[in-house]
Design a protein around this motif. Structure first.
Motif, short mmCIF file in Angstrom:
data_model
loop_
_atom_site.label_atom_id
_atom_site.label_comp_id
_atom_site.label_asym_id
_atom_site.label_seq_id
_atom_site.Cartn_x
_atom_site.Cartn_y
_atom_site.Cartn_z
N GLY A 184 0.79 -1.22 0.00
CA GLY A 184 0.00 0.00 0.00
C GLY A 184 0.83 1.27 0.00
N LEU A 185 0.13 2.38 -0.12
CA LEU A 185 0.75 3.71 -0.04
C LEU A 185 0.70 4.12 1.43
N TRP A 186 1.78 3.88 2.14
CA TRP A 186 1.74 4.02 3.59
C TRP A 186 2.10 5.41 4.08
N LYS A 187 2.52 6.28 3.16
CA LYS A 187 2.73 7.69 3.49
C LYS A 187 2.09 8.56 2.40
N ASP A 188 2.26 9.86 2.53
CA ASP A 188 1.58 10.81 1.64
C ASP A 188 2.04 10.69 0.19
N VAL A 189 1.12 11.05 -0.70
CA VAL A 189 1.42 11.26 -2.12
C VAL A 189 1.12 12.73 -2.43
N SER A 190 1.98 13.40 -3.18
CA SER A 190 1.76 14.82 -3.43
C SER A 190 2.36 15.26 -4.75
N LEU A 191 1.80 16.34 -5.28
CA LEU A 191 2.40 17.06 -6.40
C LEU A 191 3.25 18.18 -5.85
N CYS A 192 4.32 18.48 -6.56
CA CYS A 192 5.22 19.54 -6.11
C CYS A 192 5.70 20.35 -7.30
N GLN A 193 5.68 21.66 -7.13
CA GLN A 193 6.29 22.56 -8.11
C GLN A 193 7.32 23.40 -7.37
N LYS A 194 8.55 23.25 -7.76
CA LYS A 194 9.66 23.82 -7.01
C LYS A 194 9.97 25.25 -7.46
N GLU A 195 10.51 26.00 -6.53
CA GLU A 195 10.98 27.36 -6.82
C GLU A 195 12.28 27.31 -7.63
N ASP A 196 12.66 28.48 -8.15
CA ASP A 196 13.88 28.57 -8.96
C ASP A 196 15.14 28.40 -8.11
N ALA A 197 14.99 28.57 -6.81
CA ALA A 197 16.11 28.35 -5.89
C ALA A 197 15.53 27.79 -4.59
N LEU A 198 16.27 26.92 -3.96
CA LEU A 198 15.77 26.32 -2.72
C LEU A 198 16.91 25.80 -1.86
N ILE A 199 16.57 25.58 -0.58
CA ILE A 199 17.50 24.95 0.36
C ILE A 199 17.22 23.45 0.30
N SER A 200 18.11 22.71 -0.33
CA SER A 200 17.84 21.28 -0.52
C SER A 200 18.10 20.48 0.75
N HIS A 201 19.03 20.93 1.58
CA HIS A 201 19.33 20.20 2.82
C HIS A 201 20.18 21.10 3.72
N PHE A 202 20.03 20.90 5.03
CA PHE A 202 20.89 21.62 5.97
C PHE A 202 21.15 20.72 7.18
#
Length: 813
Positions: A184-202
């Motif tokens: 099954g799908l045991w966590k969320d499913v979502s659509l995403c549209q990303k910004e032109d710049a982002l913090i990918s990890h910290f």
């Protein structure tokens, strides 16, 4: 900011057309309503297509589900807020486990790991309206068996094919849980549209701490494909403290160090406050906010000490202070993971905190827990020992498997590494130990060895180098991985290998990460799952709800050694639960007294995932067993223990905290047949941190020797609150005689009542379905008044006269 649109609604599921079922209601091609996040078992249950898998032995008739292929589908429109000129991604936070994913009849990807998230670019396939999303699940049994046939059968406890699929290993059955392999799908499913710049990890790490400052390090990875002129705003705050800094970005990797004056440190429960800071990272171009990351972080250091003055040790050091680990093992809180709510997490972890625990071990046969678990551990001051998800087996090493688990490691390390509660990464559960004892050869030739001794250390050294890593539990520096003299140990000679708990003082392990004793769940919990006709302690169904081989036989064996053996339903549950409590108390008392040789004890286990007889101290309905209260008492920061020295009995107070203890100790010799003590002594105490003192010594009391009296010692703090009580009995309880006690309950407050007794009463229990009492299985003497608070789990109207009161006196008078 990134645009997120969840796709958890309007799902349906069906048996795949290539498979068939002998259940008329479930025909291939028939579609039924599904819940996402969810599992096929819970969807079948919600649609009344199967009976409750936990009831009676229904598990046996539901094995077909895991052997089927299942389809899940939904339909969605592209959100109006999404920009037509930017890419759109679909993200699956958790897919259990083997699937092919189609959008508008085009395959967009596959999944092969329950512990990973998956993201696919679907821009070219999207329509404005009525996009059809289909997830086609393959049977976990069929998939894993095909790989086992291809690569060979490995030495594995329980179901051997399970090691070939990156799925929670317990779902194939364990010695405390049923075999119900989910899809099954045991966590969320979502659509995403990303910004032109982002913090990918910290990452936020503490480099060092002192009384005057904490030195911290912030790292951030920036995605900036359009080379925009960006700045990063760093804000760290706590109470009245606020630090703010703006950094102009010249590259996409930021490393920034700064000092926090007079820091409020994060401490484990019982050693100080688990102080949390608010970290806010904002990514701007001019005044436009591209991305923002908000997190709770802690300032604390942690070390795993393995050598002390040229002697082996195994000790956690937090903020430069030695910590005695008092904890529990954690298994998944429901067999069907999406049913575990935030409230359930909060209650179970609240029990750990209120039970005077400071560490929780996430066991390697489950899953990397949900974010809320770690957030609550941060908040409650519970250290986390986190296994990677391998348990009791040799594992394959073919290239595709290694690539799969390596991605799993990277994703979950990055997801969890900023939690101050996360104390230790551990490679696996019992793999090296099982290999050494069952194969009779060095664990270094074990399939899977390089995963824990090469691959994981390499990945951690690059991603999370400051956190301790330990290859396995148990593990040490000796040829035999489960040694007393180095590393950590699983003590299963007690209980599983038929040694009784009174032999615990023979053990001098440096650190115990598993030991335990079984007892049935509470009566109301069991009766939800066991039909009335089977409520017999030797019925097949009662035994079916104990998954350990000869588990029920052990209940009888150990009960007969210490307490009367009565087989009526209610009596057996009371007595075996009490025996579990006495067992854990005996073991923990020894290992705490054995400090600093022994530096930690982690009980197997805190919780259950279904109604069962198991090692848990809290049952699956979130009702503590008697053992929880015994553990809470012996895990107090100040405890009493006894040392028999010749003809005398030394009474020793241990202060296992970082503060001076001021209070008093009350010593009583209580004749079991009399209302007043034979001896009564009180002493004021001032005891420095992490130290012990002989409070008194008792000798020349024949009534203790012949079992007609016991020593009861109570510890009170400076505000006259009893913080601990312990007893010493020369004989086994089954050989002693107690007076019939009249135990009364009187209303004390709106949500509390007082308990009193006319005779010494031992291990008083209070039971009422849907209610948790603040104290239970306690000793009460005439003239004392125990105030018990009420915590409601159900909407019930409580009348004191309806509380079921029991005690050991009822069986020994």
């Amino acid at each position: 900011m990134n645009k997120i649109f969840k796709l958890n609604d309007n799902w349906e599921f069906s048996l795949n057309k290539k498979t068939s079922s002998n259940i008329d209601k479930i025909k291939s091609g028939a579609w039924f309503k599904a819940v996402v996040p969810g599992t096929v078992h819970t969807d079948l249950l919600n649609n009344k297509l199967i009976p409750d898998p936990f009831y009676s032995d229904n598990e046996l008739g539901l094995q077909w589900i895991g052997n089927m292929d299942w389809d899940y589908r939904t339909e969605f429109d592209l959100p109006k807020s999404f920009n037509n000129s930017k890419p759109v991604f679909i993200k699956f936070d958790g897919v259990d486990t083997i699937s092919d994913i189609f959008l508008n009849d085009i395959k967009i990807g596959s999944t092969q790991n329950m512990f990973c998230s998956y993201e696919f670019d679907i821009t070219s396939l999207l329509k404005r309206k009525r996009n059809e999303l289909l997830v086609r699940f393959a049977s976990p049994y069929t998939y894993s068996l095909a790989l086992e046939n291809k690569y060979g059968k490995l030495p594995v406890s329980l179901n051997s094919q399970r090691v070939y699929i990156r799925k929670a290993q317990y779902s194939f059955g364990w010695d405390w849980g049923p075999s119900l392999a989910t899809s099954g799908l045991w966590k969320d499913v979502s659509l995403c549209q990303k910004e032109d710049a982002l913090i990918s990890h910290f990452t936020f790490n503490t480099i060092s701490v002192s009384d005057k400052k904490g030195s911290v390090e912030l790292k951030a990875d920036i995605e900036n494909p359009l080379n925009k002129n960006l700045k990063l705003v760093i804000i760290l705050s706590h109470d009245k403290y606020k630090y703010e800094r703006v950094i102009e970005l010249n590259n996409n990797e930021i490393l920034y160090n700064f000092d926090v004056p007079d820091p409020s440190l994060w401490w484990p429960n019982g050693y100080g406050n688990p102080s949390l800071y608010d970290l806010n990272l904002q990514l701007y171009e001019n005044k436009y906010l591209f991305d923002e990351k908000i997190a709770k972080v802690g300032i604390r250091t942690i070390e795993l000490q393995l050598n002390d003055n040229d002697k082996n040790t195994f000790r956690l050091i937090v903020n430069r202070r030695k910590i005695f680990a008092r904890g529990v093992n954690w298994i998944p809180a429901d067999l069907f993971l999406p049913r575990v709510t935030e409230d359930k997490y909060r209650r179970l972890l609240g029990y750990a905190k209120n039970g005077n625990m400071n560490i929780v071990r996430v066991w390697g046969g489950g899953f990397y827990e949900n974010n809320i678990f770690y957030e609550l551990c941060d908040e409650l001051g519970l250290l986390v020992w986190n296994d990677f998800m391998f348990a009791c087996a040799a594992y394959p090493e073919y290239p595709e498997f290694i690539d799969n688990v390596s991605e799993e490691f990277r994703q979950n390390i990055r997801r969890l590494q900023n939690h101050p509660s996360l104390a230790v990464w551990c490679g696996n559960n019992e793999n090296e130990w099982n290999w050494a004892r069952e194969q009779g050869s060095s664990y270094k030739v074990m399939p899977g060895y390089k995963i824990y001794h090469q691959i994981l250390p390499d990945i951690l050294s690059s991603i999370d180098p400051q956190r301790p890593y330990w290859p396995s539990s148990p593990f040490g520096f000796d040829d035999y991985p489960n040694s007393e003299i180095s590393g950590n140990r699983h003590q299963w000679e007690l209980w599983s290998m038929w040694k009784d708990y009174n032999r615990a003082p023979e053990d001098n392990s440096l650190f115990i990460t598993e030991f335990g004793f079984q007892a049935p769940a509470n009566q109301p919990t069991l009766e939800e799952a066991i039909p009335e006709k089977d409520r017999n302690v030797q019925s097949r169904i009662f035994e079916f709800h104990n998954k350990q081989v000869e588990g029920n036989e052990r209940l009888f064996r150990y009960l007969s050694a210490h307490l009367p053996v009565l087989t009526q339903w209610k009596d057996f549950i009371y007595l075996t639960q009490l025996n579990q409590g006495l067992a854990l108390k005996t073991c923990l008392q020894h290992w705490r007294a054995n400090y600093p040789v022994t530096n930690g004890t982690i009980i197997w286990q805190l919780n259950d995932c279904w109604p069962v007889t198991s090692w848990a101290v809290v049952d699956s309905n979130l009702i503590p067993k008697q053992s929880f209260y015994h553990v809470k008492n012996i895990f107090s920061r100040q405890i009493i223990y006894f040392n028999k020295k010749g003809e005398s009995i030394e009474i020793i107070l241990l202060n296992n905290s970082l503060e001076v203890f001021r209070g008093r100790v009350k010593i009583q010799i209580v004749n079991l047949k009399k209302t007043k003590p034979e001896f009564n002594e009180q002493k004021k105490i001032k005891l420095k941190e992490n130290s012990r003192i002989i409070v008194s010594s008792v000798a020349d009391f024949n009534t203790i020797v012949d079992g007609s009296s016991v020593i009861i010692v109570s510890v009170y703090d400076s505000e006259n609150n009893m913080v601990h009580r312990n007893y010493y009995a020369e004989k086994e309880w089954k050989h002693m005689h107690l007076s019939k006690a009249e135990i009364t309950l009187k209303k004390h407050g709106r949500e509390s009542f007082a308990v009193e007794t006319n005779m010494p009463a031992f291990f008083i229990t209070l039971d009422y379905d849907g209610i948790v009492f603040s104290n239970n299985s306690f000793i009460l003497l005439p003239g004392e008044k125990e105030i018990v608070n009420i915590d409601y789990l159900k909407d019930v109207k409580l009348k004191l006269k309806n509380i079921n009161v029991n005690s050991l006196n009822n069986y020994l008078s």
